[in-house]
Write a protein that holds these residues in place. Structure first.
Motif, PDB file in Angstrom:
ATOM      1  N   ARG A  52       0.973  -1.135  -0.056  1.00  0.00           N
ATOM      2  CA  ARG A  52       0.042  -0.005  -0.052  1.00  0.00           C
ATOM      3  C   ARG A  52       0.963   1.130  -0.157  1.00  0.00           C
ATOM      4  O   ARG A  52       1.874   1.354   0.575  1.00  0.00           O
ATOM      5  CB  ARG A  52      -0.671  -0.094   1.344  1.00  0.00           C
ATOM      6  CG  ARG A  52      -1.865  -1.132   1.107  1.00  0.00           C
ATOM      7  CD  ARG A  52      -2.912  -1.052   2.324  1.00  0.00           C
ATOM      8  NE  ARG A  52      -3.829  -2.072   2.083  1.00  0.00           N
ATOM      9  CZ  ARG A  52      -4.205  -2.594   3.061  1.00  0.00           C
ATOM     10  NH1 ARG A  52      -4.268  -2.436   4.339  1.00  0.00           N
ATOM     11  NH2 ARG A  52      -5.293  -3.783   2.693  1.00  0.00           N
ATOM     12  N   TYR A 112      -9.876   6.520  -3.977  1.00  0.00           N
ATOM     13  CA  TYR A 112      -9.022   5.630  -4.412  1.00  0.00           C
ATOM     14  C   TYR A 112      -8.211   5.038  -3.025  1.00  0.00           C
ATOM     15  O   TYR A 112      -8.053   3.981  -2.933  1.00  0.00           O
ATOM     16  CB  TYR A 112      -8.026   6.232  -5.172  1.00  0.00           C
ATOM     17  CG  TYR A 112      -6.679   5.358  -5.323  1.00  0.00           C
ATOM     18  CD1 TYR A 112      -6.970   4.207  -6.209  1.00  0.00           C
ATOM     19  CD2 TYR A 112      -5.503   5.801  -4.746  1.00  0.00           C
ATOM     20  CE1 TYR A 112      -5.786   3.331  -6.309  1.00  0.00           C
ATOM     21  CE2 TYR A 112      -4.284   4.752  -4.931  1.00  0.00           C
ATOM     22  CZ  TYR A 112      -4.706   3.630  -5.857  1.00  0.00           C
ATOM     23  OH  TYR A 112      -3.487   2.821  -5.823  1.00  0.00           O
ATOM     24  N   ALA A 142     -10.127   2.507  -0.958  1.00  0.00           N
ATOM     25  CA  ALA A 142     -10.332   1.369  -1.674  1.00  0.00           C
ATOM     26  C   ALA A 142      -8.811   0.554  -1.641  1.00  0.00           C
ATOM     27  O   ALA A 142      -8.745  -0.630  -1.093  1.00  0.00           O
ATOM     28  CB  ALA A 142     -10.200   1.494  -3.290  1.00  0.00           C
ATOM     29  N   THR A 143      -7.644   1.288  -1.271  1.00  0.00           N
ATOM     30  CA  THR A 143      -6.465   0.605  -1.043  1.00  0.00           C
ATOM     31  C   THR A 143      -6.517   0.464   0.522  1.00  0.00           C
ATOM     32  O   THR A 143      -5.270  -0.480   0.965  1.00  0.00           O
ATOM     33  CB  THR A 143      -5.414   1.415  -1.567  1.00  0.00           C
ATOM     34  OG1 THR A 143      -5.354   2.697  -0.857  1.00  0.00           O
ATOM     35  CG2 THR A 143      -5.389   1.826  -2.975  1.00  0.00           C
ATOM     36  N   LYS A 165      -3.911   3.248 -11.847  1.00  0.00           N
ATOM     37  CA  LYS A 165      -3.643   2.770 -10.564  1.00  0.00           C
ATOM     38  C   LYS A 165      -4.683   1.460 -10.519  1.00  0.00           C
ATOM     39  O   LYS A 165      -5.307   1.122 -11.591  1.00  0.00           O
ATOM     40  CB  LYS A 165      -4.413   3.784  -9.511  1.00  0.00           C
ATOM     41  CG  LYS A 165      -3.423   5.029  -9.480  1.00  0.00           C
ATOM     42  CD  LYS A 165      -4.041   5.926  -8.614  1.00  0.00           C
ATOM     43  CE  LYS A 165      -3.271   7.203  -8.638  1.00  0.00           C
ATOM     44  NZ  LYS A 165      -3.937   8.373  -7.929  1.00  0.00           N
ATOM     45  N   THR A 166      -4.266   0.688  -9.600  1.00  0.00           N
ATOM     46  CA  THR A 166      -5.178  -0.679  -9.627  1.00  0.00           C
ATOM     47  C   THR A 166      -5.396  -0.629  -8.150  1.00  0.00           C
ATOM     48  O   THR A 166      -4.694   0.001  -7.220  1.00  0.00           O
ATOM     49  CB  THR A 166      -4.234  -1.734 -10.037  1.00  0.00           C
ATOM     50  OG1 THR A 166      -2.960  -1.549  -9.075  1.00  0.00           O
ATOM     51  CG2 THR A 166      -3.578  -1.664 -11.045  1.00  0.00           C
ATOM     52  N   VAL A 167      -6.163  -1.635  -7.875  1.00  0.00           N
ATOM     53  CA  VAL A 167      -6.806  -2.064  -6.420  1.00  0.00           C
ATOM     54  C   VAL A 167      -6.389  -3.555  -6.275  1.00  0.00           C
ATOM     55  O   VAL A 167      -7.072  -4.060  -7.033  1.00  0.00           O
ATOM     56  CB  VAL A 167      -7.991  -1.667  -6.038  1.00  0.00           C
ATOM     57  CG1 VAL A 167      -8.404  -2.014  -4.475  1.00  0.00           C
ATOM     58  CG2 VAL A 167      -8.168   0.098  -6.151  1.00  0.00           C
ATOM     59  N   ILE A 227      -8.940  -0.638 -12.380  1.00  0.00           N
ATOM     60  CA  ILE A 227     -10.547   0.025 -11.859  1.00  0.00           C
ATOM     61  C   ILE A 227     -11.241   0.581 -12.835  1.00  0.00           C
ATOM     62  O   ILE A 227     -10.767   1.004 -13.834  1.00  0.00           O
ATOM     63  CB  ILE A 227      -9.915   1.359 -10.958  1.00  0.00           C
ATOM     64  CG1 ILE A 227      -8.989   0.894 -10.050  1.00  0.00           C
ATOM     65  CG2 ILE A 227     -11.260   2.059 -10.504  1.00  0.00           C
ATOM     66  CD1 ILE A 227      -8.254   1.945  -9.075  1.00  0.00           C
TER      67      ILE A 227
END
Length: 168
Positions: free
Chosen positions: A2, A28, A31-32, A69-71, A76
């Protein structure tokens, strides 16, 4: 791993960024700093879905905040709909102040959605996270029990930054 982006956002002067630009960045980070059970997705390659219920106050800001970005390694995808039922497959659902909280939360009951609102009392009515303004600063409160009912685990790092509330 993270990123410490959330801490940077909280410490940065918030007057410089418009309210919804900040809220998009916070979404965001929410979510992380939350964990979903495996059954929140239909398959291991499914994207992380962010839903906006009703009138969208963000415009292109959500896509800009999530760009590249990704989670949890998932791409996303943003989905907007006036119908709450269309958002039941989303992992995070933003509920603008223009929407009736009880209607949205009832329709999302039983899902694995992190519900995020901006209407006074949203978290006490069963939403997971609620934005509020303190002067010109965007702040947030968390209802840990609401998150637990959705099967979500909120990071202690995020909880320390929030005002904690309970159901009415």
């Amino acid at each position: 791993m993270r990123t410490p982006l959330l801490l940077v956002l909280v410490a940065a002067p918030q007057e410089a960024a418009p309210e919804y630009e900040l809220k998009a960045a916070f979404l965001y980070n929410f979510a992380t700093y939350a964990d979903w059970p495996a059954d929140a997705w239909p398959d291991p390659r499914a994207p992380f879905r962010v839903g906006v219920c009703g009138k969208d106050p963000f415009g292109p800001l959500l896509e800009e905040a999530f760009l590249g970005k990704t989670v949890g390694g998932r791409a996303i995808v943003v989905k907007r709909s006036p119908e709450v039922a269309d958002l039941r497959s989303c992992q995070l659902v933003f509920v603008p102040a223009s929407e009736r909280t009880s209607r949205v939360l009832l329709a999302l009951e039983g899902t694995r959605a992190l519900t995020v609102g901006e209407r006074e009392g949203f978290a006490e009515e069963g939403g997971c996270v609620n934005f509020y303004l303190e002067g010109k600063r965007v702040r947030f409160e968390i209802n840990p029990e609401a998150a637990k009912r959705a099967g979500l685990k909120i990071s202690s790092k995020l909880l320390r930054l929030a005002r904690i509330v309970k159901d009415k």
